[in-house]
Scaffold this active site. Structure first.
Site, short mmCIF file in Angstrom:
data_model
loop_
_atom_site.label_atom_id
_atom_site.label_comp_id
_atom_site.label_asym_id
_atom_site.label_seq_id
_atom_site.Cartn_x
_atom_site.Cartn_y
_atom_site.Cartn_z
N SER A 1 25.00 -11.79 -46.56
CA SER A 1 26.09 -11.39 -45.95
C SER A 1 26.37 -10.01 -46.33
O SER A 1 26.89 -9.35 -45.42
CB SER A 1 27.13 -12.46 -46.47
OG SER A 1 26.88 -13.69 -46.34
N GLU B 1 29.99 -9.83 -57.25
CA GLU B 1 28.81 -10.89 -57.90
C GLU B 1 28.87 -11.02 -59.48
O GLU B 1 28.92 -9.94 -60.12
CB GLU B 1 27.51 -10.27 -57.59
CG GLU B 1 26.26 -11.43 -58.18
CD GLU B 1 26.69 -12.92 -57.68
OE1 GLU B 1 26.63 -13.65 -58.78
OE2 GLU B 1 27.09 -13.22 -56.54
N ASP C 1 31.64 -17.68 -50.57
CA ASP C 1 30.20 -18.21 -50.22
C ASP C 1 29.65 -18.48 -51.66
O ASP C 1 28.60 -18.09 -51.91
CB ASP C 1 29.63 -17.27 -49.52
CG ASP C 1 28.12 -17.79 -49.22
OD1 ASP C 1 27.86 -19.06 -49.25
OD2 ASP C 1 27.20 -17.14 -48.82
N ASP D 1 35.04 -12.20 -62.11
CA ASP D 1 35.27 -13.70 -61.70
C ASP D 1 35.66 -13.72 -60.12
O ASP D 1 36.49 -12.85 -59.71
CB ASP D 1 36.40 -14.36 -62.50
CG ASP D 1 36.48 -15.88 -61.87
OD1 ASP D 1 35.77 -16.58 -62.34
OD2 ASP D 1 37.58 -16.00 -61.43
N ALA D 2 35.11 -14.39 -59.30
CA ALA D 2 35.19 -14.28 -57.93
C ALA D 2 36.66 -14.62 -57.43
O ALA D 2 37.20 -14.18 -56.55
CB ALA D 2 34.20 -15.40 -57.21
N HIS E 1 25.68 -16.36 -40.62
CA HIS E 1 25.51 -14.92 -40.43
C HIS E 1 25.79 -14.71 -38.99
O HIS E 1 26.47 -13.71 -38.65
CB HIS E 1 24.37 -14.40 -40.73
CG HIS E 1 24.15 -14.23 -42.15
ND1 HIS E 1 23.09 -14.63 -42.95
CD2 HIS E 1 25.26 -14.21 -43.05
CE1 HIS E 1 23.19 -14.51 -44.31
NE2 HIS E 1 24.53 -14.25 -44.48
#
Length: 276
Positions: free
Chosen positions: A97, A115, A160, A139-140, A18
């Site tokens: 984040s 998410e 992440d 889906d990311a 961060h």
């Protein structure tokens, strides 16, 4: 390795991640043109440091608590971001984040969060209800490719994941290669835990083979000698970091190393171009 955010909120990896995210976005904001910030694995957005999961590991005591006990002014921006989600001097909550990025938004900027886990996305929408963030449940890696290039000329993608799946690194590598073909000048930040050096070295070799011209590797090793079978630190791969960010990086990294070094260890934090 399974790295669920709620168990590790506010640990040393979060402090480094961060702190660098804030510095990176601030460097990009030296130009007035709009930014799109995209978080592919956003998590819950806000974490209870007094909750069962965070208390089970107690990792915040070696992370955010140390950062708040250190008067180094280079950590002021990080401390301000954490303080913004708390009332009073005692820290009860930790911003993920999404919350950190939301605090950095200017009127011309956009924030896109994703998410996949239903329980987490419900908590994320609640945590971000007072912001302008767009929240997706996809889906990311599909979302990552779908969102680049963004509508604005400039942007940042933050990747992440919890590293729950054995093919996580392979999916990141393949998606990064495809994303760079679509958006060669885009800025991408990939977080990863450091546990076993051979696994990490192999992945670094695969990323180097992609031939990305500007790929910075920042690694924070907590211990002077690797501790077998446990978490040894974390790192960030940063594609196309702005010049203002890289120039200001050395003193910030030293401040983080000194603040987070465990008792009896000096620790190490380095920044190297992957082609070096």
């Amino acid at each position: 390795m399974n790295y669920r955010h709620s168990f590790h909120a506010g640990n040393s990896a979060d402090v480094v991640k961060h702190s660098l995210l804030i510095a990176l976005v601030r460097a990009l904001q030296q130009k007035q043109s709009a930014l799109t910030l995209i978080d592919t694995h956003a998590g819950r957005g806000l974490y209870d440091l007094n909750g069962d999961e965070a208390q089970r590991t107690g990792e915040a005591t070696q992370g955010v608590m140390r950062a708040f006990a250190d008067p180094n002014p280079l950590l002021n921006d990080y401390r301000a971001a954490v303080q913004a989600v708390n009332v009073g001097a005692e820290l009860h909550l930790y911003p993920g984040s999404p919350q950190v990025l939301a605090q950095l938004l200017r009127p011309q900027d956009f924030l896109v969060l994703n998410e996949k886990h239903p329980e987490d996305v419900y908590a994320l929408r609640s945590a971000m209800r007072d912001t302008s963030a767009a929240v997706h449940e996809r889906d990311a890696y599909e979302l990552w490719l779908a969102m680049v290039p963004p509508r604005t000329a400039r942007g940042v993608v933050v990747v992440d994941p919890p590293y729950e799946q054995p093919d996580e690194r392979a999916r990141i590598t393949a998606t990064l290669a495809a994303a760079c073909r679509k958006w060669a000048h885009g800025v991408t930040v990939i977080w990863y835990p450091l546990k076993e050096r051979p696994t990490h070295a192999q992945w670094k070799h695969q990323l180097r083979k992609l031939g990305i011209p500007k790929l910075l590797s920042v690694e924070h090793w907590l211990y002077d000698i690797d501790q077998p079978g446990i978490y040894n630190g974390a790192g960030l791969y940063i594609v196309n970091p702005p010049y203002a960010f890289t120039q200001a990086l050395p003193p910030l990294l030293e401040a983080l190393r000194a603040t987070l070094a465990p008792g009896g260890h000096r620790g190490e934090i380095t920044a190297n171009w992957l082609g070096d």
